[in-house]
Every structure is written in C-alpha cells, then in structure tokens.
Design an enzyme around this catalytic site. Structure first.
Site, PDB file in Angstrom:
ATOM      1  N   CYS A 122       0.824  -1.309   0.041  1.00 37.37           N
ATOM      2  CA  CYS A 122       0.002   0.081   0.032  1.00 37.37           C
ATOM      3  C   CYS A 122       0.819   1.288  -0.035  1.00 37.37           C
ATOM      4  CB  CYS A 122      -0.757  -0.127   1.267  1.00 37.37           C
ATOM      5  SG  CYS A 122      -2.107  -1.489   1.420  1.00 37.37           S
ATOM      6  N   HIS A 154      12.675   1.368   4.895  1.00 39.46           N
ATOM      7  CA  HIS A 154      12.334  -0.148   4.761  1.00 39.46           C
ATOM      8  C   HIS A 154      12.818  -1.046   6.083  1.00 39.46           C
ATOM      9  CE1 HIS A 154      11.618  -3.897   2.564  1.00 39.46           C
ATOM     10  NE2 HIS A 154      11.498  -3.088   1.411  1.00 39.46           N
ATOM     11  N   HIS A 171      -1.873  19.816   6.852  1.00 41.76           N
ATOM     12  CA  HIS A 171      -3.055  18.928   6.350  1.00 41.76           C
ATOM     13  C   HIS A 171      -2.214  17.651   6.646  1.00 41.76           C
ATOM     14  CE1 HIS A 171      -5.399  22.065   5.089  1.00 41.76           C
ATOM     15  NE2 HIS A 171      -4.482  22.449   4.366  1.00 41.76           N
ATOM     16  N   HIS A 228      -2.561   7.018   5.219  1.00 44.84           N
ATOM     17  CA  HIS A 228      -3.265   5.979   4.529  1.00 44.84           C
ATOM     18  C   HIS A 228      -4.553   5.191   5.244  1.00 44.84           C
ATOM     19  CE1 HIS A 228      -3.810   2.113   2.418  1.00 44.84           C
ATOM     20  NE2 HIS A 228      -3.055   1.362   3.546  1.00 44.84           N
ATOM     21  N   HIS A 242     -14.315   5.520   5.023  1.00 43.91           N
ATOM     22  CA  HIS A 242     -15.886   5.212   5.415  1.00 43.91           C
ATOM     23  C   HIS A 242     -16.580   5.461   3.823  1.00 43.91           C
ATOM     24  CE1 HIS A 242     -20.075   6.591   5.635  1.00 43.91           C
ATOM     25  NE2 HIS A 242     -20.107   5.798   6.759  1.00 43.91           N
ATOM     26  N   ASN A 255     -10.357   0.847   1.848  1.00 45.00           N
ATOM     27  CA  ASN A 255      -9.017   0.701   1.604  1.00 45.00           C
ATOM     28  C   ASN A 255      -8.638   0.415   0.448  1.00 45.00           C
ATOM     29  OD1 ASN A 255      -6.208   0.059   1.643  1.00 45.00           O
ATOM     30  ND2 ASN A 255      -6.134  -1.186   3.263  1.00 45.00           N
TER      31      ASN A 255
END
Length: 520
Positions: free
Chosen positions: A251, A330, A415, A419, A448, A452
């Site tokens: 993702c 990572h 802002h 994710h 909502h 995802n």
C-alpha cells in the site's frame, strides 16, 4: 454566605466565657482552572516557537539598523577613500567576481529541478458496483467455503472497520459465483486505470504523446504484457517513453512511484511524468476460513489514482503543488516485519494475504524510524531544540523518569493524509502524533466512503481536503503510507496556490454529507 476560598481562624479570647467566637476569614488565591492552565501553556509554547523561528530576523534587524546609521554618517571624503581602495584592488575584485559568477552558473546547472504536481485524478466506480454490508454478507454466504465462524468474523470486522455502505467491489465479485479469471482481472485494471487517466488528460489538456515517463504500481496483479504496457497501448504513447511497472510493494507503493518519477525527472528535463497507483481485487479474493486472511476481504475496495508531474518551470503557474521531500523507510531486514503482511496459501491451498497480530507494533516502529529522518527536514528549529534537549537529558539522567519528547508535527504541516489502511491504523497515528480529529478527518472519511483503496488512498484523502476548500497557498501536506515489506514512506507537498477541487472529483456530489458520525 461563607466564601468557599476562605480559611476560618477562631480567636481563643472569650471562648470560655460563653461569648461568641470571632472568626477571621483569610482569602486564599483562586486556583486557575485546568483548561486555563492548558491555554496558557499553549500560548507559551506558541510564543517560544515564533521566537525561535524568527530569531535570526530579530538579530539581524538591529545589526542592519546600525549599519544604515553608520552609512548615513559617511561624508564625501569617506566615499572617495572607499572608491580609491577599490581601484587599487581591481584585480582581486575581478577574480572574486569571476569565481562568484562561475559558481552561481554551476549551481544553476546542477541544482535539483523542482517537481510540480500539475493535477491528479481519482477513479470513482459506477454506483451499481457499490457493496452495502448486507450485500457483502449475502454474497459471502453464497460463495466460497466459508463456515459460520468465518461469516460471523467477517460481519464483526465489517461493522468495526470504519467502512460505510457505499464502497465498491469489482464487477466480477458481484456475480454468483464470482468470475475469477484473467480476463475479469484485466477488465478491472483497465476500468480503473483508464478511468482516472481519461479524466486526468481531459482536465489538464495534456497530449498523451507528451508523456516522457510512466510509472505504474499494483501490488498483487502483474500480467504479461504489464499494466504499464496496457497504458502505452491504449493511449499510443511515444516509443521512447520510460515506463516502469512496480509490483509486490504493498500500500505504500504510491509514494515509491512518486519518488521514482521524481528521480527520473532530474535526468530527463522538460518533460512530464505520469504515476498510476492502483490495486486489483478480482484475482486476490480469499475464499478460505483462516481469520488473519479474511481481514483484507473486509477492508480492500476498488480504487485508483493518476498523477501528472512536471519539471517544466512554465508549469509552476498552473500546478497545484510542489514536491518538497520524499522519505522512505524499509524494515524488511527484520523477519517479523518482513512477514507481517504476507501472501501465502492456507492449509487447504487457498491463496490470500495474511495480516499478523504484530502489524500495529511494526507499523509504529517503522513510523518512528521514518519521522526520525523526516523531522529535521520539516520541523521548525524550536521543536528540534526541544527534542534534542530532552534526548540529552534522558541520556545524562538515566534513572530519571523523563518521557521522550514527541515533536509537534502540527507546526510543520497543515494537512495530514494518513493511509486509510483501517480504523486501527488511523487511531494509532492520531494518538502517537498527537493529532486532533480534524487532522485525521480526511483519512476517516475516505475509509468510510471508499474503503482501503491501497496505494491510491492518500490521493482520495487529498481530494477530500481540496473539496472542503481547506488548502491555501503555502500549506504543507504530509502523505504517510504503510505497506508490506514492511515499509513506511512519506511525501511532503507544498501548495502553490489556493487549491480548488478538479472537475469530476470523487467527492464532487457527496462531500456536503461529510464528515459523518462514526460508531464507536
């Protein structure tokens, strides 16, 4: 009426004679309410922040004033002497000027080129692909080999997930039984990628043949020819386009794709780069009964985004944002982190993605490493000094119970696009970064409304913030993404103008309904 803040002191004289005992009341100072103390501390911290931020300016102003006063007091003879000194040192001045011009020219030629985000587009599926809770559970009962325990588990996850009733699944998953084949997976990929690219090209008026760099990321679906080749074929991109296809990166691959495009834009000048971030569900649905592999069924939904980047100076006038930083972390060297999001087969041979119970702890560690690198790049000097002072104090006073100082990232960013991996992920970052509900509103509402959507979720969140009219010129946006491997990646953008939502925004006809109240 007796003052509750007074202390009564009785006098000893006359007490034994049955007379009245005089009472002296001494008023104690009133204690400030807790909320007033917190407000005062808030303004003290803000004052400290502004003082440290503008410290250099405050020091330079008196120095410049003194210099101007002295310059004003110089007479003609002083100026004449200065001119004669310059003539005597003409060779030195010429050499110094030549070195200065050469150095400035070298800097201009070798400095990193600015990367501008001209525009982006998020895919919005047709309404017939929406999957309310009841439809999801009905299809689960009719498809696969789910036992009662697995069905009940999916129902509970769905109810607590933070997803609404209007998320989308691909067309193949609406069939009974689902149409799980290569043709259906390709159809889903084309529908998503071409849908957001068509809108992007329409909004920006860019000719696809002007695209010099193409980066596509999709973790679980990697056909031959590749997804990037499908785009080249559809839009007839030029033969020397630099195309890349990123697979298996989870993702957070959307930020990785932007980073790759940024590096390519430093090499290939005066061109455009297109980044396409998506995920494919059709061939990656899990039909078994292993609980840790059923969670992705409940969370992942259809979505994708196409982003147009440019290194052309002329595009700064119409671009929305400028890319400021990309920081990638990572944790794959650690075996636990490596296996916390893992595609595998269960004991019956059914393939799915398993989520470890250690996922949140690993994500927290990856975030800590990421912000340790990002912090010095974005935090004001006031926060860096506080962090350093706390760190030194903890090292010197090892036995003292001093909590580590968590920098206030709200001073660095206006802002936040976290994710939308799940409700727990957003809750954890809201707590650890000490954010307010408005800072995570875009993430919660994206989860909502769209679920995802993997690597594209951070773009739906940015589109939400734009649709709300909250982004002003100079505002900084922090996109944070987590992914298998395990990775935590950050991208920082700066708004070049007051940003308005682009035509055909995914929130165009529904943003007025948000934010919605979410169940606990």
């Amino acid at each position: 009426m007796t003052d509750p803040n007074a202390v009564n002191i009785t006098a000893g004289a006359g007490a034994g004679a049955g007379g009245t005992i005089p009472v002296i009341q001494i008023r104690q100072p009133r204690r400030l309410p807790d909320f007033l103390l917190s407000v005062n501390l808030k303004y003290v911290k803000l004052g400290y922040h502004y003082l440290m931020t503008h410290l250099l300016t405050l020091c330079l102003v008196p120095l410049m004033a003194v210099t101007l006063v002295q310059a004003a007091q110089m007479d003609y003879q002083d100026l004449h002497n200065m001119y004669r000194n310059l003539l005597y040192n003409l060779v030195s001045i010429v050499v110094f000027s030549a070195i200065l011009v050469f150095g400035f020219t070298l800097y201009i030629m070798t400095r990193p080129r600015s990367v501008f985000l001209v525009d982006y587009s998020c895919y919005r599926p047709p309404v017939e692909l929406q999957v309310p809770y009841k439809k999801f559970m009905d299809h689960s009962r009719l498809t696969g080999d789910f036992d009662d325990s697995s069905l009940d588990f999916q129902r509970k996850i769905l109810e607590r997930s933070g997803l609404g009733e209007e998320t989308y699944l691909p067309e193949a998953m609406h069939n009974v039984p689902p149409t799980i084949n290569m043709a259906s997976a390709r159809a889903e990929a084309e529908q998503v990628m071409f849908g957001c690219l068509d809108n992007l090209f329409q909004n920006t008026k860019i000719n696809p043949k002007d695209i010099g760099i193409l980066v596509v990321n999709c973790s679980l679906f990697n056909p031959t020819p590749s997804l990037s080749a499908m785009i080249v074929n559809k839009y007839k991109l030029r033969g020397n386009v630099r195309s890349f296809n990123l697979g298996g990166m989870g993702c957070s691959a959307g930020v990785i794709a932007v980073d790759l495009a940024k590096d390519m834009l430093q090499v290939h000048r005066n061109t455009y780069a297109v980044v396409v971030s998506t995920e494919n569900i059709t061939q990656n649905w899990y039909f078994g009964n292993k609980k840790s592999m059923l969670i992705p069924n409940c969370l992942f939904r259809v979505g994708g985004a196409a982003i147009l980047l440019s290194n052309k100076s002329a595009d700064k006038r119409r671009a929305k944002y400028k890319l400021v930083h990309v920081v990638r972390t990572h944790k794959g060297a650690d075996n636990t982190a490596f296996r916390c999001v893992y595609q595998e087969q269960d004991v019956t041979g059914k393939t799915g993605v398993s989520l470890s119970k250690d996922l949140m702890a690993i994500a927290g560690g990856a975030l800590k490493t990421n912000i340790t690198t990002l912090g010095p790049l974005v935090l004001p000097i006031s926060e860096q000094l506080l962090f350093f002072a706390t760190l030194v104090t903890r090292k010197l006073l090892k036995n003292a119970k001093i909590k580590p100082y968590i920098p206030d990232f709200k001073l660095a960013f206006e802002h936040f696009c976290i994710h939308a991996g799940g409700r727990a992920v957003i809750d954890e970052l809201e707590k650890n970064l000490q954010l307010s509900p408005v800072h995570v509103e875009a993430s919660r509402m994206t989860l909502h409304r769209f679920g995802n959507t993997s690597s594209s979720s951070i773009w739906y969140e940015l589109a939400y913030t734009e649709a709300k009219g909250r982004i002003r010129k100079g505002n900084r946006v922090w996109q944070i993404a987590f992914g298998s491997g395990f990775k935590c990646n950050s991208a920082v953008w700066k708004a070049l103008r007051n940003v308005k939502p682009s035509p055909n925004s995914p929130w165009e006809d529904c943003v007025h309904r948000y934010p919605v109240e979410l169940p606990n």
